[in-house]
Design a protein around this motif. Structure first.
Motif, PDB file in Angstrom:
ATOM      1  N   ALA A   1       0.826  -1.208   0.000  1.00 33.58           N
ATOM      2  CA  ALA A   1       0.000   0.000   0.000  1.00 33.58           C
ATOM      3  C   ALA A   1       0.859   1.255   0.000  1.00 33.58           C
ATOM      4  N   HIS A   2       1.944   1.204   0.756  1.00 34.69           N
ATOM      5  CA  HIS A   2       2.871   2.341   0.806  1.00 34.69           C
ATOM      6  C   HIS A   2       3.478   2.606  -0.576  1.00 34.69           C
TER       7      HIS A   2
ATOM      8  N   ASP B   1       0.536   5.833  -7.453  1.00 35.38           N
ATOM      9  CA  ASP B   1      -0.767   6.439  -7.732  1.00 35.38           C
ATOM     10  C   ASP B   1      -0.711   7.962  -7.681  1.00 35.38           C
ATOM     11  N   GLN B   2       0.047   8.495  -6.739  1.00 37.03           N
ATOM     12  CA  GLN B   2       0.130   9.944  -6.570  1.00 37.03           C
ATOM     13  C   GLN B   2       1.293  10.568  -7.336  1.00 37.03           C
TER      14      GLN B   2
ATOM     15  N   ASP C   1       0.479   7.526   5.375  1.00 35.43           N
ATOM     16  CA  ASP C   1      -0.934   7.812   5.649  1.00 35.43           C
ATOM     17  C   ASP C   1      -1.840   6.961   4.771  1.00 35.43           C
ATOM     18  N   LYS C   2      -1.430   6.756   3.531  1.00 34.73           N
ATOM     19  CA  LYS C   2      -2.226   5.922   2.631  1.00 34.73           C
ATOM     20  C   LYS C   2      -2.217   4.473   3.096  1.00 34.73           C
TER      21      LYS C   2
ATOM     22  N   VAL D   1      -4.034  -0.817   7.015  1.00 33.75           N
ATOM     23  CA  VAL D   1      -3.492  -1.591   8.120  1.00 33.75           C
ATOM     24  C   VAL D   1      -3.373  -0.684   9.340  1.00 33.75           C
ATOM     25  N   ASN D   2      -3.155  -1.302  10.492  1.00 37.10           N
ATOM     26  CA  ASN D   2      -3.000  -0.494  11.701  1.00 37.10           C
ATOM     27  C   ASN D   2      -1.573   0.042  11.810  1.00 37.10           C
ATOM     28  N   ARG D   3      -1.388   0.968  12.725  1.00 37.04           N
ATOM     29  CA  ARG D   3      -0.116   1.668  12.862  1.00 37.04           C
ATOM     30  C   ARG D   3       1.023   0.726  13.271  1.00 37.04           C
TER      31      ARG D   3
END
Length: 321
Positions: free
Chosen positions: A181-182, A188-189, A228-229, A234-236
């Motif tokens: 995801a990271h 994506d950005q 943040d994305k 997932v959790n921190r």
């Protein structure tokens, strides 16, 4: 026109040294990375426009009361269609400096983009030899390497995420999801375009210390944006464990085959993924985001920085009003 050139010169000096220095030390940026990135872009654009604009306006001041009329008068002078006093040697020098500086910035950006495209293509060719397509994830390559490695390779037609065999075996499914995801958020950005722009700015003005400050600050901010994305999925704790695992493997890699360093990453347009103390602190002890009024002030400053030099170049009389 002269007052406008002096104001633009003062603005260029402010955006070249004290403003970036203060922003690089500001603590609020980690609480609003999106607004901080926009502000850094505005500082770079407004700074360059002010530098060029101050010299351009001052050089054209003998020809008219505003930039448009002065440009038309200068064009008529070149064509021999108007009897007017030619600018003095000092004004011609200012015009030449403005033109050469603008050309220098454009050519540096073009050279950085061309170099990045070539090195990225070479990197893709190397990946074809050392990796295999993932059987479960689209646009993902699996690198046969024992240490946990994860990074992305942006592309115009197709971008890919690179994961090592060590990462797939040492990290849990949730931790893998955090890493993916990271990296996906970088793609994506299009964070690589931000890195390219600020790298070109630093290469064009290597003597300006704040250009390096801006590059390093933007690198940290885009990593926070990617964090943040990932936290949306997932959790921190999971994200922090995954980040520390990959970073620890990079620090203990004796062969230097780990994830690309920040320098190499910048060359091929890959976000470096550095684990700074500020980034770790943000994950360990999260702070509340900036409130809407505070974000509004930052956005207002960003818009003002972009519009002020542009409007003054077109309508310098506004400064007198």
């Amino acid at each position: 026109m002269l007052l406008t050139s002096y104001f633009l010169a003062a603005l260029a000096i402010a955006l070249a040294w004290p403003t970036p220095l203060a922003l690089s030390k500001a603590k609020w940026t980690s609480r609003a990375p999106v607004q901080a990135v926009l502000l850094w872009q505005a500082i770079a654009l407004a700074g360059g426009l002010s530098m060029i604009g101050s010299m351009l306006v001052w050089g054209l001041s003998p020809l008219g009361d505003d930039l448009i009329s002065a440009l038309l008068a200068g064009w008529n002078l070149i064509l021999g269609q108007q009897d007017a006093e030619y600018p003095g040697i000092v004004h011609l020098f200012a015009l030449s400096t403005a033109f050469l500086f603008a050309l220098h910035l454009v050519l540096t950006l073009a050279r950085a983009a061309w170099r990045t495209t070539r090195q990225r293509a070479k990197h893709r060719q190397l990946l074809k030899l050392l990796s295999n397509p993932s059987e479960t994830r689209p646009n993902t390559l699996v690198l046969e390497h024992d240490l946990p490695v994860a990074y992305c390779v942006p592309g115009i037609a197709q971008s890919v995420t690179v994961l090592s065999r060590g990462l797939l075996t040492q990290l849990s499914a949730e931790e893998q999801a955090a890493v993916i995801a990271h990296e996906s958020s970088h793609l994506d950005q299009r964070h690589d375009l931000l890195i390219l722009a600020f790298t070109a700015w630093h290469e064009a003005l290597p003597w300006l210390p704040t250009s390096k400050l801006a590059l390093e600050a933007v690198r940290q901010l885009i990593e926070m944006l990617a964090d943040d994305k990932a936290l949306e999925q997932v959790n921190r704790k999971t994200l922090l464990t995954a980040i520390v695992t990959v970073a620890a493997a990079a620090a203990s890699d004796p062969a230097g085959m780990q994830q690309p360093s920040s320098t190499n990453a910048a060359q091929v347009g890959i976000p470096g993924g550095e684990v700074s103390s500020r980034r770790l602190k943000r994950l360990l002890t999260p702070e509340p985001p900036l409130r809407k009024p505070q974000r509004g002030v930052v956005l207002a400053c960003t818009i003002l920085l972009l519009t002020c030099p542009t409007v003054l170049l077109i309508a310098p009389r506004l400064l007198v009003w």
